[in-house]
Design an enzyme around this catalytic site. Structure first.
Site, PDB file in Angstrom:
ATOM      1  N   ASP A 175       4.997   6.496  -2.970  1.00 14.15           N
ATOM      2  CA  ASP A 175       4.599   6.937  -4.314  1.00 14.15           C
ATOM      3  C   ASP A 175       3.262   7.652  -4.359  1.00 14.15           C
ATOM      4  O   ASP A 175       2.722   7.861  -5.431  1.00 14.15           O
ATOM      5  CB  ASP A 175       4.582   5.744  -5.267  1.00 14.15           C
ATOM      6  CG  ASP A 175       3.426   4.817  -5.004  1.00 14.15           C
ATOM      7  OD1 ASP A 175       3.075   4.628  -3.823  1.00 14.15           O
ATOM      8  OD2 ASP A 175       2.856   4.297  -5.972  1.00 14.15           O
ATOM      9  N   GLU A 176       2.744   8.041  -3.211  1.00  9.11           N
ATOM     10  CA  GLU A 176       1.397   8.607  -3.182  1.00  9.11           C
ATOM     11  C   GLU A 176       1.305   9.675  -2.106  1.00  9.11           C
ATOM     12  O   GLU A 176       1.816   9.482  -1.009  1.00  9.11           O
ATOM     13  CB  GLU A 176       0.456   7.477  -2.750  1.00  9.11           C
ATOM     14  CG  GLU A 176      -0.671   7.175  -3.669  1.00  9.11           C
ATOM     15  CD  GLU A 176      -1.542   6.102  -3.040  1.00  9.11           C
ATOM     16  OE1 GLU A 176      -2.590   6.455  -2.502  1.00  9.11           O
ATOM     17  OE2 GLU A 176      -1.155   4.915  -3.081  1.00  9.11           O
ATOM     18  N   ASP A 229      -0.286  10.179  -7.531  1.00  4.51           N
ATOM     19  CA  ASP A 229       0.090   8.766  -7.442  1.00  4.51           C
ATOM     20  C   ASP A 229       1.058   8.457  -8.579  1.00  4.51           C
ATOM     21  O   ASP A 229       0.694   8.547  -9.753  1.00  4.51           O
ATOM     22  CB  ASP A 229      -1.187   7.914  -7.556  1.00  4.51           C
ATOM     23  CG  ASP A 229      -0.916   6.448  -7.263  1.00  4.51           C
ATOM     24  OD1 ASP A 229       0.256   6.095  -7.014  1.00  4.51           O
ATOM     25  OD2 ASP A 229      -1.875   5.661  -7.298  1.00  4.51           O
TER      26      ASP A 229
HETATM   27 MG   LIG Z   1       1.386   4.306  -7.520  1.00  4.42          MG
END
Ligand SMILES: [Mg+2]
Length: 366
Positions: A117-118, A23
């Site tokens: 983002d993950e 993350d």
């Molecule tokens: Mg994040």
């Protein structure tokens, strides 16, 4: 142990998997701070201006004031009047996200992105031949830092559910590992709200019957859980025991993203603006999880007589904001050439024609 016993042991013992959840920390805000040194160390809020706009990301400096993603931008402004507001630039974030994914691919092709983002990575087998998943997570974090000048938090565990909790454990810029033998001691004291899928409502319901920790949740039998939460109760029963067999499913290219709504009463075209705005917002939100960019906007309508009409438009520059998408969808409505008395029972807004963010052969980050 007899041969029979041995075989049945093999049959029921699933292979121990090694899952990493990565993350990126305050991703969009961190990209902005990376690219503009004057923003470093300052509260940065990535959001469009406007009454209806929400916060897309907040730097850790802004979070200190209570600013959070998905909060109304006007609220964020009240909490942190000195924050620097920056309109999101998703094509840039998508390019960075792709560069992060390139780093993942050095270790595995089993990558399941959850958003820009993950992602979950199954590194049970890793291409680099590193001996542990922890080493893979460390290497990825180091390369993200060295090559992209950003920080990522990582969780390492035998399944997705635990890996996701773990990546949050030492955030920002942290690494946390849950070894198979530590699952029990980690899980039992955990607040039930930490379980993915347990939102505020469910947490309150559990609290009302005296359940606050995963340990207490375990005492509820499967029938009780099923009665309380239906099918999700079954899942809760397993999660409370650290069991999650769900696989890391590599990304399949999306062909289109759409949302539609059937009205309670049939309405004329002129009354449809609010609905189109709402649908466009929904579609835009979903499209942000996509690494590629959609070029075509589609409006679909169904008349009271069940005839389906579609209009589409592929602008020279792909829609880059919810406002763009909305205004194109609304302009498509103007291309419906029917009597003003015509009533409609359904409207839909879609994005299609997804394409890469960069021409092949010209990587942005080399
Ligand atoms: Mg994040």
């Amino acid at each position: 142990m007899t041969t029979d016993d041995f075989e049945s042991t093999i049959a029921v013992t699933p292979m121990l998997r090694k899952i990493v959840h990565i993350d990126m920390d305050a991703f969009y805000a961190s990209v902005e701070q990376r690219d503009d040194p004057s923003l470093r160390g300052r509260p940065v809020v990535v959001a469009w201006r406007g009454k209806r706009s929400v916060v897309c990301a907040a730097s850790y400096e802004a979070r200190r004031f209570g600013v959070r993603s998905a909060m109304a931008a006007v609220h964020a402004e009240r909490l942190c009047p000195d924050a620097i507001f920056i309109p999101p630039d998703f094509s840039r974030y998508k390019a960075v996200s792709q560069a992060v994914r390139e780093i993942f691919r050095r270790y595995t092709d089993l990558i399941e992105p959850l958003s820009l983002d993950e992602a979950y990575l199954d590194v049970t087998q890793n291409k680099a031949g590193l001996s542990t998943a922890t080493q893979v997570a460390k290497a990825i974090r180091q390369q993200v830092r060295d090559e992209l000048h950003l920080t990522a938090s990582a969780g390492v565990a035998p399944n997705k559910f635990l890996a996701k909790i773990a990546s949050d454990w030492r955030k920002p810029d942290g690494l946390f590992v849950i070894q198979p033998q530590d699952i029990e001691s980690f899980l039992l004291p955990l607040s039930v709200g930490k379980i993915p899928g347990v939102g505020k409502v469910m947490e309150n319901r559990l609290q009302q019957i005296g359940i606050e920790t995963v340990g207490e949740l375990r005492n509820l039998g499967q029938p009780n859980l099923q009665q309380l939460f239906g099918r999700y109760g079954m899942r809760l029963y397993e999660l409370a025991r650290g069991i999650d067999h769900s696989r890391v499913v590599p990304d399949r290219p999306t062909k289109s993203i759409s949302a539609e709504d059937t009205f309670e009463v049939d309405i004329p075209l002129q009354a449809m603006e609010e609905v189109i705005r709402r649908l466009a917002e929904k579609v835009w939100k979903a499209s942000r999880r996509e690494e590629r960019i959609a070029r075509t906007v589609v409006l679909k309508l169904k008349t009271a007589e069940f005839n389906i009409l579609t209009r589409s438009h592929t602008p020279a520059i792909p829609p880059s904001s919810v406002e763009d998408l909305t205004s194109i969808a609304l302009s498509l409505r103007d291309r419906i050439d029917l009597s003003p008395d015509q009533r409609f029972r359904l409207a839909g807004v879609g994005l299609s024609n997804f394409q890469g963010t960069e021409p092949p052969g010209s990587p942005l980050f080399d």
